[in-house]
Structure formats: structure tokens, C-alpha cells
Design a protein around this motif. Structure first.
Motif, PDB file in Angstrom:
ATOM      1  N   LEU A  19       0.823  -1.210   0.000  1.00  0.00           N
ATOM      2  CA  LEU A  19       0.000   0.000   0.000  1.00  0.00           C
ATOM      3  C   LEU A  19       0.857   1.260   0.000  1.00  0.00           C
ATOM      4  CD1 LEU A  19      -2.890  -0.871   2.471  1.00  0.00           C
ATOM      5  CD2 LEU A  19      -3.053  -0.492   0.016  1.00  0.00           C
ATOM      6  N   ILE A  20       1.900   1.255   0.796  1.00  0.00           N
ATOM      7  CA  ILE A  20       2.787   2.419   0.866  1.00  0.00           C
ATOM      8  C   ILE A  20       3.442   2.671  -0.483  1.00  0.00           C
ATOM      9  CG2 ILE A  20       4.958   3.264   1.876  1.00  0.00           C
ATOM     10  CD1 ILE A  20       3.992   1.905   4.519  1.00  0.00           C
ATOM     11  N   VAL A  21       3.944   1.622  -1.105  1.00  0.00           N
ATOM     12  CA  VAL A  21       4.611   1.771  -2.407  1.00  0.00           C
ATOM     13  C   VAL A  21       3.642   2.281  -3.463  1.00  0.00           C
ATOM     14  CG1 VAL A  21       5.715   0.482  -4.278  1.00  0.00           C
ATOM     15  CG2 VAL A  21       6.422   0.089  -1.917  1.00  0.00           C
ATOM     16  N   LYS A  22       2.425   1.776  -3.468  1.00  0.00           N
ATOM     17  CA  LYS A  22       1.456   2.135  -4.514  1.00  0.00           C
ATOM     18  C   LYS A  22       0.776   3.480  -4.293  1.00  0.00           C
ATOM     19  CE  LYS A  22       0.203  -2.553  -5.847  1.00  0.00           C
ATOM     20  NZ  LYS A  22      -0.870  -3.565  -5.877  1.00  0.00           N
ATOM     21  N   TYR A  23       0.464   3.817  -3.046  1.00  0.00           N
ATOM     22  CA  TYR A  23      -0.441   4.942  -2.812  1.00  0.00           C
ATOM     23  C   TYR A  23       0.091   6.068  -1.917  1.00  0.00           C
ATOM     24  CZ  TYR A  23      -3.742   1.494  -4.584  1.00  0.00           C
ATOM     25  OH  TYR A  23      -4.370   0.558  -5.353  1.00  0.00           O
ATOM     26  N   ALA A  24       1.170   5.847  -1.217  1.00  0.00           N
ATOM     27  CA  ALA A  24       1.584   6.817  -0.211  1.00  0.00           C
ATOM     28  C   ALA A  24       2.348   8.000  -0.792  1.00  0.00           C
ATOM     29  CB  ALA A  24       2.447   6.135   0.851  1.00  0.00           C
ATOM     30  N   VAL A  25       2.203   9.112  -0.111  1.00  0.00           N
ATOM     31  CA  VAL A  25       2.957  10.325  -0.387  1.00  0.00           C
ATOM     32  C   VAL A  25       3.829  10.580   0.842  1.00  0.00           C
ATOM     33  CG1 VAL A  25       2.806  12.816  -0.768  1.00  0.00           C
ATOM     34  CG2 VAL A  25       1.113  11.277  -1.805  1.00  0.00           C
ATOM     35  N   ILE A  26       5.118  10.801   0.621  1.00  0.00           N
ATOM     36  CA  ILE A  26       6.017  11.091   1.736  1.00  0.00           C
ATOM     37  C   ILE A  26       5.789  12.535   2.185  1.00  0.00           C
ATOM     38  CG2 ILE A  26       8.410  11.338   2.483  1.00  0.00           C
ATOM     39  CD1 ILE A  26       9.162   9.148   0.507  1.00  0.00           C
ATOM     40  N   LEU A  27       5.526  12.707   3.467  1.00  0.00           N
ATOM     41  CA  LEU A  27       5.302  14.036   4.019  1.00  0.00           C
ATOM     42  C   LEU A  27       6.505  14.580   4.766  1.00  0.00           C
ATOM     43  CD1 LEU A  27       1.694  13.601   5.445  1.00  0.00           C
ATOM     44  CD2 LEU A  27       2.387  14.554   3.237  1.00  0.00           C
ATOM     45  N   GLY A  28       7.316  13.697   5.306  1.00  0.00           N
ATOM     46  CA  GLY A  28       8.468  14.172   6.058  1.00  0.00           C
ATOM     47  C   GLY A  28       9.372  13.038   6.474  1.00  0.00           C
ATOM     48  N   GLU A  29      10.595  13.423   6.801  1.00  0.00           N
ATOM     49  CA  GLU A  29      11.595  12.465   7.282  1.00  0.00           C
ATOM     50  C   GLU A  29      12.376  13.119   8.410  1.00  0.00           C
ATOM     51  OE1 GLU A  29      14.074  10.648   4.276  1.00  0.00           O
ATOM     52  OE2 GLU A  29      12.571  11.077   2.754  1.00  0.00           O
ATOM     53  N   ARG A  30      12.819  12.292   9.332  1.00  0.00           N
ATOM     54  CA  ARG A  30      13.682  12.760  10.406  1.00  0.00           C
ATOM     55  C   ARG A  30      14.490  11.571  10.886  1.00  0.00           C
ATOM     56  NH1 ARG A  30      11.330  11.763  15.586  1.00  0.00           N
ATOM     57  NH2 ARG A  30       9.295  10.792  15.374  1.00  0.00           N
ATOM     58  N   ARG A  31      15.517  11.828  11.662  1.00  0.00           N
ATOM     59  CA  ARG A  31      16.329  10.722  12.184  1.00  0.00           C
ATOM     60  C   ARG A  31      16.990  11.117  13.477  1.00  0.00           C
ATOM     61  NH1 ARG A  31      20.486   9.116   7.695  1.00  0.00           N
ATOM     62  NH2 ARG A  31      20.867   7.437   9.118  1.00  0.00           N
ATOM     63  N   ASP A  32      17.342  10.099  14.227  1.00  0.00           N
ATOM     64  CA  ASP A  32      18.141  10.292  15.424  1.00  0.00           C
ATOM     65  C   ASP A  32      19.339   9.355  15.306  1.00  0.00           C
ATOM     66  OD1 ASP A  32      17.193   7.738  16.163  1.00  0.00           O
ATOM     67  OD2 ASP A  32      15.640   8.566  17.466  1.00  0.00           O
ATOM     68  N   ASN A  33      19.997   9.052  16.383  1.00  0.00           N
ATOM     69  CA  ASN A  33      21.204   8.216  16.315  1.00  0.00           C
ATOM     70  C   ASN A  33      20.912   6.746  16.046  1.00  0.00           C
ATOM     71  OD1 ASN A  33      22.854  10.410  16.813  1.00  0.00           O
ATOM     72  ND2 ASN A  33      22.736  10.138  19.019  1.00  0.00           N
ATOM     73  N   ILE A  34      19.682   6.323  16.241  1.00  0.00           N
ATOM     74  CA  ILE A  34      19.343   4.907  16.120  1.00  0.00           C
ATOM     75  C   ILE A  34      18.376   4.622  14.985  1.00  0.00           C
ATOM     76  CG2 ILE A  34      18.363   2.926  17.344  1.00  0.00           C
ATOM     77  CD1 ILE A  34      19.182   4.362  19.955  1.00  0.00           C
ATOM     78  N   PHE A  35      17.409   5.528  14.765  1.00  0.00           N
ATOM     79  CA  PHE A  35      16.337   5.269  13.810  1.00  0.00           C
ATOM     80  C   PHE A  35      16.181   6.384  12.786  1.00  0.00           C
ATOM     81  CE2 PHE A  35      14.931   3.173  17.778  1.00  0.00           C
ATOM     82  CZ  PHE A  35      14.911   1.863  17.326  1.00  0.00           C
ATOM     83  N   GLU A  36      15.627   6.007  11.644  1.00  0.00           N
ATOM     84  CA  GLU A  36      15.151   6.952  10.645  1.00  0.00           C
ATOM     85  C   GLU A  36      13.637   6.818  10.624  1.00  0.00           C
ATOM     86  OE1 GLU A  36      15.850   8.133   5.996  1.00  0.00           O
ATOM     87  OE2 GLU A  36      16.258   6.088   6.624  1.00  0.00           O
ATOM     88  N   TYR A  37      12.940   7.953  10.616  1.00  0.00           N
ATOM     89  CA  TYR A  37      11.485   7.970  10.650  1.00  0.00           C
ATOM     90  C   TYR A  37      10.977   8.622   9.370  1.00  0.00           C
ATOM     91  CZ  TYR A  37      12.571   7.538  15.623  1.00  0.00           C
ATOM     92  OH  TYR A  37      13.070   7.138  16.838  1.00  0.00           O
ATOM     93  N   ILE A  38       9.970   8.017   8.761  1.00  0.00           N
ATOM     94  CA  ILE A  38       9.383   8.565   7.544  1.00  0.00           C
ATOM     95  C   ILE A  38       7.873   8.626   7.746  1.00  0.00           C
ATOM     96  CG2 ILE A  38       9.098   8.307   5.056  1.00  0.00           C
ATOM     97  CD1 ILE A  38      11.678   6.558   5.157  1.00  0.00           C
ATOM     98  N   LEU A  39       7.289   9.779   7.478  1.00  0.00           N
ATOM     99  CA  LEU A  39       5.847   9.950   7.611  1.00  0.00           C
ATOM    100  C   LEU A  39       5.217   9.931   6.226  1.00  0.00           C
ATOM    101  CD1 LEU A  39       3.464  10.562   9.540  1.00  0.00           C
ATOM    102  CD2 LEU A  39       3.844  12.981   9.003  1.00  0.00           C
ATOM    103  N   TYR A  40       4.228   9.070   6.058  1.00  0.00           N
ATOM    104  CA  TYR A  40       3.499   8.935   4.802  1.00  0.00           C
ATOM    105  C   TYR A  40       2.045   9.329   5.013  1.00  0.00           C
ATOM    106  CZ  TYR A  40       7.300   5.677   3.564  1.00  0.00           C
ATOM    107  OH  TYR A  40       8.510   5.091   3.325  1.00  0.00           O
TER     108      TYR A  40
END
Length: 82
Positions: A19-40
Motif C-alpha cells: 500500500l505504501i509503495v502504490k499509494y503513499a505520499v512522503i510528508l516528512g523524514e527525520r532521524r536520530d542516532n538509532i532510527f530513521e522515521y518517515i511519515l506517509y
């Protein structure tokens, strides 16, 4: 396509990714020392992907229904009025 948090959460990880690949729009990204976060966004449903920076095979998708969880993505947005 209109999904609820419960409907998205009930899907398998592979179905969520499709679903993410087909329909999602990326709204934002952020990261810290351990993780990368992506908002769709998929038709008004917010989904957060969390990826391990040091563990490329670790990831998680979470549908968000609490708008306070979206705030970390909007804190750095600067609105300029001309």
C-alpha cells in the motif's frame, strides 16, 4: 481508498508495504542516532515507518490517529509569507 488505523494495522507487513509503495505520499523524514522515521499519507491516513539505521533489516509501520505524533515532522517546517 480509505483505510482506518485498525484496517491498516490488521494487514500483514507485506500488505502494508504494498500500500505504501502504490499509494503513499512522503510528508516528512527525520532521524536520530538509532532510527530513521518517515511519515506517509494515504488518503488522510498517516503512517510512520521506523527503520533501524544500524540494522537495515529492522523496520516497522504504524498507522497514526493521534495528530500529536505528527508534530515532530512539522517542527522544522518554516512558513514564509511574501
Amino acid at each position: 481508498m480509505s483505510l482506518t488505523v485498525a484496517q491498516f494495522s490488521a494487514l500483514s507487513t507485506v500488505q502494508q508495504l504494498e500500500l505504501i509503495v502504490k499509494y503513499a505520499v512522503i510528508l516528512g523524514e527525520r532521524r536520530d542516532n538509532i532510527f530513521e522515521y518517515i511519515l506517509y499519507n494515504i488518503d488522510g491516513l498517516y503512517i510512520e515507518e521506523i527503520r533501524g539505521i544500524h540494522y537495515a533489516d529492522w523496520y516497522q509501520y504504524t498507522a497514526i490517529d493521534d495528530m500529536n505524533l505528527v508534530l515532530p515532522y512539522t517542527e522544522e517546517i518554516q512558513v514564509v509569507f511574501v
